[in-house]
Design a protein around this motif. Structure first.
Motif, PDB file in Angstrom:
ATOM      1  N   GLY A  41       0.837  -1.187   0.000  1.00 40.55           N
ATOM      2  CA  GLY A  41       0.000   0.000   0.000  1.00 40.55           C
ATOM      3  C   GLY A  41       0.873   1.239   0.000  1.00 40.55           C
ATOM      4  O   GLY A  41       2.076   1.163  -0.262  1.00 40.55           O
ATOM      5  N   ASN A  42       0.287   2.383   0.301  1.00 38.10           N
ATOM      6  CA  ASN A  42       1.059   3.622   0.222  1.00 38.10           C
ATOM      7  C   ASN A  42       1.699   4.026   1.551  1.00 38.10           C
ATOM      8  O   ASN A  42       2.372   5.053   1.623  1.00 38.10           O
ATOM      9  CB  ASN A  42       0.190   4.769  -0.309  1.00 38.10           C
ATOM     10  N   LEU A  43       1.511   3.221   2.603  1.00 38.70           N
ATOM     11  CA  LEU A  43       2.177   3.476   3.877  1.00 38.70           C
ATOM     12  C   LEU A  43       3.224   2.418   4.195  1.00 38.70           C
ATOM     13  O   LEU A  43       4.279   2.731   4.746  1.00 38.70           O
ATOM     14  CB  LEU A  43       1.147   3.505   5.020  1.00 38.70           C
ATOM     15  N   TYR A  44       2.941   1.162   3.837  1.00 40.34           N
ATOM     16  CA  TYR A  44       3.828   0.067   4.199  1.00 40.34           C
ATOM     17  C   TYR A  44       4.076  -0.833   2.996  1.00 40.34           C
ATOM     18  O   TYR A  44       3.152  -1.170   2.255  1.00 40.34           O
ATOM     19  CB  TYR A  44       3.214  -0.764   5.338  1.00 40.34           C
ATOM     20  N   ARG A  45       5.342  -1.210   2.849  1.00 44.46           N
ATOM     21  CA  ARG A  45       5.702  -2.088   1.740  1.00 44.46           C
ATOM     22  C   ARG A  45       5.120  -3.483   1.969  1.00 44.46           C
ATOM     23  O   ARG A  45       4.843  -3.892   3.109  1.00 44.46           O
ATOM     24  CB  ARG A  45       7.213  -2.176   1.609  1.00 44.46           C
ATOM     25  N   LYS A  46       4.954  -4.194   0.885  1.00 43.95           N
ATOM     26  CA  LYS A  46       4.431  -5.553   0.960  1.00 43.95           C
ATOM     27  C   LYS A  46       5.372  -6.438   1.781  1.00 43.95           C
ATOM     28  O   LYS A  46       6.594  -6.415   1.613  1.00 43.95           O
ATOM     29  CB  LYS A  46       4.268  -6.130  -0.447  1.00 43.95           C
ATOM     30  N   GLY A  47       4.804  -7.206   2.696  1.00 46.60           N
ATOM     31  CA  GLY A  47       5.572  -8.135   3.508  1.00 46.60           C
ATOM     32  C   GLY A  47       6.021  -7.587   4.844  1.00 46.60           C
ATOM     33  O   GLY A  47       6.497  -8.351   5.697  1.00 46.60           O
ATOM     34  N   LYS A  48       5.865  -6.288   5.078  1.00 50.30           N
ATOM     35  CA  LYS A  48       6.299  -5.700   6.344  1.00 50.30           C
ATOM     36  C   LYS A  48       5.307  -6.040   7.445  1.00 50.30           C
ATOM     37  O   LYS A  48       4.095  -5.895   7.275  1.00 50.30           O
ATOM     38  CB  LYS A  48       6.417  -4.184   6.213  1.00 50.30           C
ATOM     39  N   ASN A  49       5.822  -6.482   8.599  1.00 46.00           N
ATOM     40  CA  ASN A  49       4.972  -6.709   9.764  1.00 46.00           C
ATOM     41  C   ASN A  49       4.741  -5.371  10.456  1.00 46.00           C
ATOM     42  O   ASN A  49       5.698  -4.718  10.896  1.00 46.00           O
ATOM     43  CB  ASN A  49       5.632  -7.691  10.733  1.00 46.00           C
ATOM     44  N   VAL A  50       3.480  -4.976  10.545  1.00 43.36           N
ATOM     45  CA  VAL A  50       3.129  -3.654  11.051  1.00 43.36           C
ATOM     46  C   VAL A  50       2.412  -3.794  12.394  1.00 43.36           C
ATOM     47  O   VAL A  50       1.465  -4.576  12.526  1.00 43.36           O
ATOM     48  CB  VAL A  50       2.227  -2.907  10.047  1.00 43.36           C
ATOM     49  N   ARG A  51       2.870  -3.030  13.377  1.00 40.74           N
ATOM     50  CA  ARG A  51       2.240  -3.033  14.693  1.00 40.74           C
ATOM     51  C   ARG A  51       1.101  -2.006  14.690  1.00 40.74           C
ATOM     52  O   ARG A  51       1.306  -0.824  14.441  1.00 40.74           O
ATOM     53  CB  ARG A  51       3.246  -2.691  15.781  1.00 40.74           C
ATOM     54  N   LEU A  52      -0.104  -2.485  14.979  1.00 38.67           N
ATOM     55  CA  LEU A  52      -1.304  -1.659  14.891  1.00 38.67           C
ATOM     56  C   LEU A  52      -2.157  -1.816  16.140  1.00 38.67           C
ATOM     57  O   LEU A  52      -2.069  -2.834  16.842  1.00 38.67           O
ATOM     58  CB  LEU A  52      -2.143  -2.064  13.661  1.00 38.67           C
ATOM     59  N   ASN A  53      -2.987  -0.821  16.405  1.00 36.70           N
ATOM     60  CA  ASN A  53      -4.010  -0.986  17.427  1.00 36.70           C
ATOM     61  C   ASN A  53      -4.981  -2.076  16.998  1.00 36.70           C
ATOM     62  O   ASN A  53      -5.312  -2.196  15.808  1.00 36.70           O
ATOM     63  CB  ASN A  53      -4.776   0.313  17.628  1.00 36.70           C
ATOM     64  N   VAL A  54      -5.430  -2.876  17.946  1.00 39.25           N
ATOM     65  CA  VAL A  54      -6.416  -3.910  17.617  1.00 39.25           C
ATOM     66  C   VAL A  54      -7.675  -3.267  17.032  1.00 39.25           C
ATOM     67  O   VAL A  54      -8.299  -3.831  16.131  1.00 39.25           O
ATOM     68  CB  VAL A  54      -6.734  -4.749  18.876  1.00 39.25           C
ATOM     69  N   ILE A  55      -8.067  -2.107  17.527  1.00 40.38           N
ATOM     70  CA  ILE A  55      -9.105  -1.306  16.864  1.00 40.38           C
ATOM     71  C   ILE A  55      -8.403  -0.115  16.245  1.00 40.38           C
ATOM     72  O   ILE A  55      -7.932   0.783  16.947  1.00 40.38           O
ATOM     73  CB  ILE A  55     -10.196  -0.839  17.841  1.00 40.38           C
ATOM     74  N   SER A  56      -8.290  -0.117  14.937  1.00 37.82           N
ATOM     75  CA  SER A  56      -7.588   0.929  14.196  1.00 37.82           C
ATOM     76  C   SER A  56      -8.547   1.670  13.290  1.00 37.82           C
ATOM     77  O   SER A  56      -9.627   1.167  12.943  1.00 37.82           O
ATOM     78  CB  SER A  56      -6.457   0.330  13.346  1.00 37.82           C
ATOM     79  N   GLY A  57      -8.158   2.853  12.882  1.00 38.72           N
ATOM     80  CA  GLY A  57      -8.864   3.554  11.830  1.00 38.72           C
ATOM     81  C   GLY A  57      -8.277   3.165  10.493  1.00 38.72           C
ATOM     82  O   GLY A  57      -7.122   2.717  10.404  1.00 38.72           O
ATOM     83  N   HIS A  58      -9.044   3.331   9.441  1.00 41.22           N
ATOM     84  CA  HIS A  58      -8.558   3.008   8.105  1.00 41.22           C
ATOM     85  C   HIS A  58      -7.229   3.693   7.826  1.00 41.22           C
ATOM     86  O   HIS A  58      -6.312   3.115   7.240  1.00 41.22           O
ATOM     87  CB  HIS A  58      -9.620   3.432   7.081  1.00 41.22           C
ATOM     88  N   ARG A  59      -7.082   4.951   8.255  1.00 38.46           N
ATOM     89  CA  ARG A  59      -5.875   5.721   7.963  1.00 38.46           C
ATOM     90  C   ARG A  59      -4.625   5.145   8.632  1.00 38.46           C
ATOM     91  O   ARG A  59      -3.504   5.503   8.254  1.00 38.46           O
ATOM     92  CB  ARG A  59      -6.053   7.178   8.392  1.00 38.46           C
ATOM     93  N   ASP A  60      -4.800   4.246   9.595  1.00 37.38           N
ATOM     94  CA  ASP A  60      -3.636   3.625  10.222  1.00 37.38           C
ATOM     95  C   ASP A  60      -2.962   2.616   9.300  1.00 37.38           C
ATOM     96  O   ASP A  60      -1.774   2.319   9.475  1.00 37.38           O
ATOM     97  CB  ASP A  60      -4.039   2.929  11.522  1.00 37.38           C
TER      98      ASP A  60
END
Length: 485
Positions: free
Chosen positions: A438-457
């Protein structure tokens, strides 16, 4: 030339587990043919319709043809519709510009002022390498805008591109995506109740297999003549309903709410991996199951979507969205809005089903979205790059400058407390998801996110709107409280 455009689905496959059970106006042109695409045939018995009108260069730019920087349609009469959007051929092309429409209220001479249509919508989509995205049927699209019953329309699209991208066909010399069409969606009438006797007959059907009931045996419980009528239980409707077997009677219009104690004692809950640890039972942190209006309840025409269901392994996170469709709807109109979005996603945008797993209206009603079972990890098309092991919840409306209602926020909390709890997720916690690109994270990257996130995250976008995004902390806290944490 006139033509009806409707989608008949094929069985989809995915990296997840796939389980399969078995009019236009004058001047409207068909969408460009795609290799391997299914024939788009008419469904005279289906409620609702989609009118598709090709945009043309506006006055003063006609000599530029399809490369004109301003395209649209002049004011004209059309058949009744309630939702509008613009689509184009290449889903990888972005519309750098402004889309505005004005509409005439049905049966009147009153025209609205110009209304903006949200152009950045392609990030509400299937992941780039998924079977749904690579089907050859997906198109670029604006957000859909709910305008209410209308029978006149005018549209203008103005390019603002300064630097283009040769790979997508959008350049400074040809600043708008190719093949732009105006989509006018009529949601059809609200669903009618099943004829007397159908519900009782279906309740008597024995459970069979993972989906709880075989489609063939369930269909046999419905009389042939009645099944053909609008609102009756067709084979496709039975298949979608059977995915919720064990939660509600087959063919039910809603899944009833349970208390926390009832939810924890429910046999379906007790069998989940989240409440087992080898031979030792764990105390489940699961919120009370909320009332959920089923697809049958909001009137989904199951013949539009692709057959079968696609699943991932679990639900680790929830992404909250807004539909960017405007706030000019009443709660009694919410089923019509959802039917329109469903038709826009499938017929106009080329998706296999509605993209969101759940939808919530301003009165706090919760609706089943993509088919496959509300308690199951259904693969959605809501957050480009992060559809695996997640779910998407869309609040009907636009929340950049409008505050979400308390009822909607409470519904988000109740829904996430239950659904995330089924898979052992803490609403106030963090989790890792692998990016599909996508436009924030490259394919294959493990991303740490809130369990409840907004789309923009997960993607650079305004969704779910500034004012809704700002309330997600409250939703996390409330959801955790519902779980008993």
């Amino acid at each position: 030339m006139s033509r009806i455009r409707s989608m008949r689905g094929f069985l989809a496959t995915s990296v997840g587990v796939t389980c399969a059970a078995a009019l236009a106006l004058p001047l409207a042109l068909p969408a460009p043919a795609q290799a391997g695409a299914p024939a788009r045939t008419s469904e005279p018995a289906a409620p609702g319709s989609t009118q598709s009108l090709p945009l043309v260069p506006l006055a003063g730019t006609r000599a530029l043809g399809s490369t004109a920087s301003e395209q649209g349609l002049s004011r004209r009469d059309v058949r009744s519709f309630s939702l509008v959007g613009v689509v184009w051929d290449n889903p990888d092309s972005e519309l750098h510009g402004r889309v505005q429409v004005r509409t005439r209220a049905a049966g009147t001479t009153h025209w609205s002022g110009w209304q903006d249509v949200e152009t950045h919508y392609s990030d509400d989509a299937a992941d780039l390498d998924s079977a749904e995205r690579t089907s050859g049927r997906v198109r670029g699209a604006t957000a859909p805008l709910w305008v209410g019953a209308s029978d006149g329309v005018e549209v203008r699209v103005q390019a603002t591109l300064e630097a283009g991208d040769e790979r997508t066909g959008v350049t400074a010399d040809s600043p708008l995506p190719r093949g732009m069409h105006l989509e006018l969606v009529d949601p059809g009438a609200d669903p009618v109740s099943a004829p007397a006797g159908h519900a009782e007959a279906l309740r008597a059907e024995p459970a069979s297999g993972a989906s709880g009931v075989s489609a063939a045996s369930a269909v046999s419980a419905v009389s042939t003549g009645a099944a053909a009528a609008a609102g009756a239980l067709t084979a496709e409707t039975v298949e979608a309903s059977a995915a919720n077997a064990g939660l509600a009677p087959l063919g039910a219009t809603e899944i009833p709410a349970l208390t926390k104690q009832q939810t924890e004692r429910d046999p379906a809950t007790r069998e989940l991996p989240s409440v087992q640890d080898g031979e030792r039972r764990l105390q489940p942190y699961i919120g009370p199951r909320p009332r959920i209006i089923t697809r049958r309840g909001w009137g989904a025409d199951e013949r539009l979507r692709e057959r079968g269901f696609v699943y991932t392994k679990k639900v680790k996170a929830a992404f909250v969205h807004h539909t960017a469709s405007g706030n000019k709807y009443s709660c009694s109109q919410a089923p019509s809005v959802i039917r329109s979005i469903y038709r826009y996603h499938v017929e106009s945008s080329g998706w296999r089903d509605i993209g969101y797993n759940f939808l919530v209206d301003k009165c706090g009603n919760i609706y089943e979205g993509r088919a496959g079972g509300v308690a199951k990890p259904v693969m959605g098309a809501h957050t480009l790059g992060f559809n695996t092991n997640s779910m998407g919840i869309a609040v009907l409306g636009t929340y950049g400058s409008t505050k979400p209602t308390r009822a909607a926020l409470r519904a988000i909390a109740r829904l996430t407390a239950w659904k995330l709890g089924l898979y052992g997720a803490n609403p106030r916690g963090k989790t890792y998801l692998k990016s599909g690109g996508g436009n924030l994270y490259r394919k294959g990257k493990n991303v740490r996110l809130n369990v409840i996130s907004g789309h923009r995250d997960g993607f650079a976008t305004e969704c779910p709107g500034r004012l809704l995004y700002g309330k997600l902390g409250t939703a996390r806290t409330t959801a955790a409280r519902y779980q008993g944490r």
